[in-house]
Design an enzyme around this catalytic site. Structure first.
Site, mmCIF file in Angstrom:
data_model
loop_
_atom_site.group_PDB
_atom_site.id
_atom_site.type_symbol
_atom_site.label_atom_id
_atom_site.label_comp_id
_atom_site.label_asym_id
_atom_site.label_seq_id
_atom_site.Cartn_x
_atom_site.Cartn_y
_atom_site.Cartn_z
ATOM 1 N N ASP A 98 0.760 -1.167 -0.145
ATOM 2 C CA ASP A 98 -0.137 0.000 0.026
ATOM 3 C C ASP A 98 0.861 1.163 0.064
ATOM 4 O OD1 ASP A 98 -2.227 1.618 0.173
ATOM 5 O OD2 ASP A 98 -2.430 1.240 2.332
ATOM 6 N N GLU A 130 -2.720 10.071 -1.256
ATOM 7 C CA GLU A 130 -3.961 9.331 -1.573
ATOM 8 C C GLU A 130 -4.559 9.100 -0.133
ATOM 9 O OE1 GLU A 130 -6.196 5.223 -1.282
ATOM 10 O OE2 GLU A 130 -4.224 5.772 -0.480
ATOM 11 N N GLU A 131 -3.484 8.979 0.890
ATOM 12 C CA GLU A 131 -3.869 8.583 2.282
ATOM 13 C C GLU A 131 -4.545 9.525 2.898
ATOM 14 O OE1 GLU A 131 -4.139 5.399 3.203
ATOM 15 O OE2 GLU A 131 -2.446 4.268 2.351
ATOM 16 N N ASP A 172 -3.390 -0.772 -6.732
ATOM 17 C CA ASP A 172 -3.389 -0.754 -5.353
ATOM 18 C C ASP A 172 -3.362 -1.964 -4.392
ATOM 19 O OD1 ASP A 172 -3.137 1.000 -3.006
ATOM 20 O OD2 ASP A 172 -5.102 1.818 -3.291
ATOM 21 N N HIS A 258 -3.392 -1.547 6.515
ATOM 22 C CA HIS A 258 -3.117 -0.744 7.375
ATOM 23 C C HIS A 258 -2.937 -1.444 8.701
ATOM 24 C CE1 HIS A 258 -5.684 2.927 5.618
ATOM 25 N NE2 HIS A 258 -4.430 2.478 4.797
#
Length: 289
Positions: A98, A130-131, A172, A258
């Site tokens: 990621d 993006e995050e 992704d 995550h």
């Protein structure tokens, strides 16, 4: 591509927006494409975020900026800042899936694919921001994609105009073992079918290492239903502007999503090998047609 390859190693660090390693990645990507002789540019801008002003930089490389049409391959290169995973605080998040490995794959593909022709070329975009910085929301995510889609909406340059994009393939959360991929969008279902056929051909020839199918064609998940996008990601602002999207993201997400252990140990060499071969095969055929 082996998970510890030379193109991957620079990405296996925290790459939070504004950090030294974030800048190092920008330099590394630029140098890679300049060595290949591609046209390279940046989209740099400042935005107010939930934690203050931040400067973001999208990275764009184009094999032939004079081509009439382009296929975009893209991924985000930023990593998530410190966050809570339940009661545990995750610091120095690497994000191997990621999206360190997807970014490394783009560099590998750029070095091995043909540049196309004056009719069709390939462009690669490394999205920044993006995050989310706190909690994912429309105002705290997709900073780079939102900005670039807006800029390109008004662009008069042929290598940036949205109507010159044949399709955008977004990568992704890739590299973990046993992923399953589905077609999210009806208009690009034929491209997804090409991925599935390339996988079948490679399996029949004994070229793949994974035991189970990756690209599933029995089910098609419509990405847009009543204004809802099945998986929100960097494609959204482009899809909203009618750019055809191929979203290569596993469903369900990998178990390391995550999590602290989304590091190099999360990458499966066989899965990485097979995905690289399949995607390379399809894009090579598109450019050579």
């Amino acid at each position: 591509m082996p998970p510890n390859g030379a193109l991957l190693k620079p990405f296996l660090v925290p790459r939070t927006v504004g950090s030294d390693s974030h800048q190092n990645i920008q330099d590394f990507v630029r140098q890679h494409f300049q060595a290949l002789g591609w046209h390279f540019e940046t989209d740099r801008f400042q935005r107010d975020t939930v934690i203050g002003k931040k400067v973001f930089t999208n990275l764009i490389a184009t094999a032939n900026p004079f081509a009439k049409q382009r296929i975009i391959l893209c991924a985000h290169y930023d990593s998530k800042i410190d966050f809570m995973d339940g009661s545990q605080k995750v610091t120095n998040f690497v994000g191997a899936t990621d999206s360190a490995w997807p970014c490394a794959l783009l560099l590998e593909l750029a070095a091995s694919l043909p540049r196309g022709s004056d009719d069709l070329t390939i462009q690669m975009v490394f999205f920044d921001g993006e995050e989310s910085f706190l909690d994912w929301s429309r105002s705290d995510s997709l900073y780079g994609a939102n900005h670039l889609a807006h800029v390109w909406s008004g662009s008069a340059q042929s290598h940036q105009r949205l109507d010159k994009i044949k399709y955008m393939m977004l990568l992704d959360l890739l590299g973990a073992p046993s992923p399953k991929f589905y077609s999210f969008f009806q208009d690009t279902a034929p491209v997804f079918q090409k991925l599935a056929l390339a996988e079948s051909d490679a399996r029949r020839k004994g070229l793949l290492r994974t035991p189970r199918r990756l690209f599933i064609t029995e089910q098609s998940i419509m990405g847009r239903q009543h204004g809802h996008y099945y998986v929100e990601d960097d494609h959204v602002p482009f899809s909203m502007r009618n750019v055809p999207i191929v979203h290569i993201i596993p469903t369900p997400f990998p178990s390391v999503w995550h999590k602290k252990h989304d590091d190099v140990t999360a990458l499966d060499p066989d899965t990485c090998h097979d995905l690289a071969l399949i995607i390379h095969t399809v894009i090579h055929r598109e450019l050579a047609a």
